[in-house]
Design a protein around this motif. Sequence first.
Motif, PDB file in Angstrom:
ATOM      1  N   ILE A   1      -3.536  14.047  -0.414  1.00 34.02           N
ATOM      2  CA  ILE A   1      -4.463  13.915  -1.528  1.00 34.02           C
ATOM      3  C   ILE A   1      -5.892  13.884  -0.988  1.00 34.02           C
ATOM      4  O   ILE A   1      -6.197  13.119  -0.074  1.00 34.02           O
ATOM      5  CB  ILE A   1      -4.188  12.627  -2.336  1.00 34.02           C
ATOM      6  N   LYS A   2      -6.771  14.679  -1.548  1.00 30.94           N
ATOM      7  CA  LYS A   2      -8.178  14.641  -1.144  1.00 30.94           C
ATOM      8  C   LYS A   2      -8.793  13.359  -1.685  1.00 30.94           C
ATOM      9  O   LYS A   2      -9.020  13.230  -2.889  1.00 30.94           O
ATOM     10  CB  LYS A   2      -8.908  15.872  -1.671  1.00 30.94           C
ATOM     11  N   ALA A   3      -9.031  12.418  -0.798  1.00 33.60           N
ATOM     12  CA  ALA A   3      -9.453  11.074  -1.210  1.00 33.60           C
ATOM     13  C   ALA A   3     -10.663  10.623  -0.410  1.00 33.60           C
ATOM     14  O   ALA A   3     -10.901  11.081   0.713  1.00 33.60           O
ATOM     15  CB  ALA A   3      -8.305  10.088  -1.026  1.00 33.60           C
ATOM     16  N   ALA A   4     -11.423   9.712  -1.005  1.00 32.94           N
ATOM     17  CA  ALA A   4     -12.580   9.108  -0.341  1.00 32.94           C
ATOM     18  C   ALA A   4     -12.745   7.691  -0.863  1.00 32.94           C
ATOM     19  O   ALA A   4     -12.085   7.278  -1.828  1.00 32.94           O
ATOM     20  CB  ALA A   4     -13.840   9.929  -0.582  1.00 32.94           C
ATOM     21  N   CYS A   5     -13.645   6.944  -0.225  1.00 28.46           N
ATOM     22  CA  CYS A   5     -13.833   5.533  -0.554  1.00 28.46           C
ATOM     23  C   CYS A   5     -15.317   5.217  -0.629  1.00 28.46           C
ATOM     24  O   CYS A   5     -16.101   5.684   0.208  1.00 28.46           O
ATOM     25  CB  CYS A   5     -13.160   4.675   0.520  1.00 28.46           C
ATOM     26  N   VAL A   6     -15.708   4.436  -1.634  1.00 27.00           N
ATOM     27  CA  VAL A   6     -17.077   3.912  -1.694  1.00 27.00           C
ATOM     28  C   VAL A   6     -17.016   2.404  -1.913  1.00 27.00           C
ATOM     29  O   VAL A   6     -16.223   1.916  -2.716  1.00 27.00           O
ATOM     30  CB  VAL A   6     -17.921   4.569  -2.798  1.00 27.00           C
TER      31      VAL A   6
ATOM     32  N   PHE B   1      -9.322   1.172  -8.345  1.00 30.01           N
ATOM     33  CA  PHE B   1     -10.026  -0.091  -8.143  1.00 30.01           C
ATOM     34  C   PHE B   1      -9.220  -0.963  -7.187  1.00 30.01           C
ATOM     35  O   PHE B   1      -8.070  -1.303  -7.467  1.00 30.01           O
ATOM     36  CB  PHE B   1     -10.236  -0.803  -9.477  1.00 30.01           C
ATOM     37  N   CYS B   2      -9.846  -1.334  -6.073  1.00 27.58           N
ATOM     38  CA  CYS B   2      -9.157  -2.058  -5.007  1.00 27.58           C
ATOM     39  C   CYS B   2      -9.663  -3.494  -4.889  1.00 27.58           C
ATOM     40  O   CYS B   2     -10.684  -3.871  -5.476  1.00 27.58           O
ATOM     41  CB  CYS B   2      -9.321  -1.326  -3.687  1.00 27.58           C
TER      42      CYS B   2
ATOM     43  N   GLN C   1      -8.068   1.507   3.334  1.00 22.80           N
ATOM     44  CA  GLN C   1      -6.679   1.775   3.694  1.00 22.80           C
ATOM     45  C   GLN C   1      -5.975   2.613   2.640  1.00 22.80           C
ATOM     46  O   GLN C   1      -5.195   3.513   2.970  1.00 22.80           O
ATOM     47  CB  GLN C   1      -5.949   0.452   3.925  1.00 22.80           C
ATOM     48  N   ILE C   2      -6.256   2.343   1.361  1.00 22.23           N
ATOM     49  CA  ILE C   2      -5.638   3.134   0.298  1.00 22.23           C
ATOM     50  C   ILE C   2      -6.137   4.579   0.362  1.00 22.23           C
ATOM     51  O   ILE C   2      -5.353   5.530   0.235  1.00 22.23           O
ATOM     52  CB  ILE C   2      -5.933   2.523  -1.088  1.00 22.23           C
TER      53      ILE C   2
ATOM     54  N   ASN D   1       0.819  -1.205   0.000  1.00 24.23           N
ATOM     55  CA  ASN D   1       0.000   0.000   0.000  1.00 24.23           C
ATOM     56  C   ASN D   1       0.856   1.260   0.000  1.00 24.23           C
ATOM     57  O   ASN D   1       0.563   2.223  -0.719  1.00 24.23           O
ATOM     58  CB  ASN D   1      -0.940   0.000   1.207  1.00 24.23           C
ATOM     59  N   GLU D   2       1.897   1.257   0.793  1.00 20.00           N
ATOM     60  CA  GLU D   2       2.801   2.411   0.837  1.00 20.00           C
ATOM     61  C   GLU D   2       3.441   2.647  -0.526  1.00 20.00           C
ATOM     62  O   GLU D   2       3.499   3.785  -1.022  1.00 20.00           O
ATOM     63  CB  GLU D   2       3.876   2.185   1.904  1.00 20.00           C
ATOM     64  N   ARG D   3       3.874   1.578  -1.150  1.00 16.52           N
ATOM     65  CA  ARG D   3       4.576   1.710  -2.424  1.00 16.52           C
ATOM     66  C   ARG D   3       3.646   2.143  -3.554  1.00 16.52           C
ATOM     67  O   ARG D   3       3.996   3.007  -4.371  1.00 16.52           O
ATOM     68  CB  ARG D   3       5.271   0.395  -2.778  1.00 16.52           C
ATOM     69  N   VAL D   4       2.446   1.559  -3.627  1.00 16.48           N
ATOM     70  CA  VAL D   4       1.545   1.932  -4.733  1.00 16.48           C
ATOM     71  C   VAL D   4       1.032   3.355  -4.566  1.00 16.48           C
ATOM     72  O   VAL D   4       0.862   4.086  -5.554  1.00 16.48           O
ATOM     73  CB  VAL D   4       0.362   0.945  -4.894  1.00 16.48           C
ATOM     74  N   VAL D   5       0.787   3.777  -3.333  1.00 11.75           N
ATOM     75  CA  VAL D   5       0.321   5.142  -3.110  1.00 11.75           C
ATOM     76  C   VAL D   5       1.414   6.143  -3.466  1.00 11.75           C
ATOM     77  O   VAL D   5       1.158   7.144  -4.154  1.00 11.75           O
ATOM     78  CB  VAL D   5      -0.144   5.321  -1.654  1.00 11.75           C
ATOM     79  N   ASN D   6       2.643   5.881  -3.035  1.00 11.25           N
ATOM     80  CA  ASN D   6       3.746   6.788  -3.354  1.00 11.25           C
ATOM     81  C   ASN D   6       3.971   6.871  -4.865  1.00 11.25           C
ATOM     82  O   ASN D   6       4.185   7.958  -5.417  1.00 11.25           O
ATOM     83  CB  ASN D   6       5.032   6.333  -2.667  1.00 11.25           C
ATOM     84  N   GLU D   7       3.908   5.723  -5.542  1.00 12.67           N
ATOM     85  CA  GLU D   7       4.150   5.716  -6.981  1.00 12.67           C
ATOM     86  C   GLU D   7       3.002   6.389  -7.727  1.00 12.67           C
ATOM     87  O   GLU D   7       3.231   7.120  -8.704  1.00 12.67           O
ATOM     88  CB  GLU D   7       4.344   4.284  -7.486  1.00 12.67           C
TER      89      GLU D   7
END
Length: 256
Positions: free
Chosen positions: A175-180, A156-157, A165-166, A136-142
């Motif tokens: 980053i302004k983020a949300a989850c559904v 898509f998770c 978590q993402i 998760n850390e690596r994909v978010v940073n990349e």
Amino acid sequence: QAITFAGIQSVRNKGTQLGHIDLCIIDECHAIAPTQTGGYRKLIADLTETNPNLRVIGLTASPYRLGHGMIHEGDDVIFNALIEPVGIEELVTRGYLCTLRSKHTQLTYSTDGVRKAAGDYVASALEAVVNTADNNERVVNETIARASDRRSWLVFCAGVNHAHQIADLLAQKGIKAACVTGDTPMQERDDIIRRFKCGEIQALTNVNVLTTGFDHPNIDCIVFLRPTMSPGLYYQMAGRGLRIADGKKDCLVLDF
């Protein structure tokens, strides 16, 4: 009334009440089962009993089903031909769809040993492999590094926990983020999607919610954090970035 509009959930058991229907047009028709099962099949059977000359036309961007193949091929299929086949390349060339551009990611998920059922990965087993702190850390940073110039990200998770978590990790990094997910209450989901479409939310993570039929033309980055063996599902997810919009030159695809 000459024309009835309905969702399959509303009319699957009401075919006999609809009376004489000459033409049944079904959107996203790849959802029709290749065998005599399911709501669409029951509705068509009931309508055909009333009118044996019923005609059925299906519309879809992905005319195939996992484990079956093309939806007009086989012994018990509804459709017998593709009337107007068209490909992504032609639609992009003619200006109906925008170009997808991909970048090879530094991290690539390993799905070795992940259990499979019905032709795709078992959801719980897949999430267990994909949803790790390091991944998760690596994909978010990349993603942040590669999509810094993109204004609307759809992610898509592999599961509900993964999606949350993402989204949380993206938010922690500014980053302004949300989850559904399927568990998100409808009113809350509608509000999140509204804010995503108006630009208040830059990154939206989801699990099997914003695939078929979700329309937000400004999406200019698709992030695949959910490996799949289904061409139809992959096609539908990627398709969320194909819409054209003012100021949108292309859509970046990051497939991990």
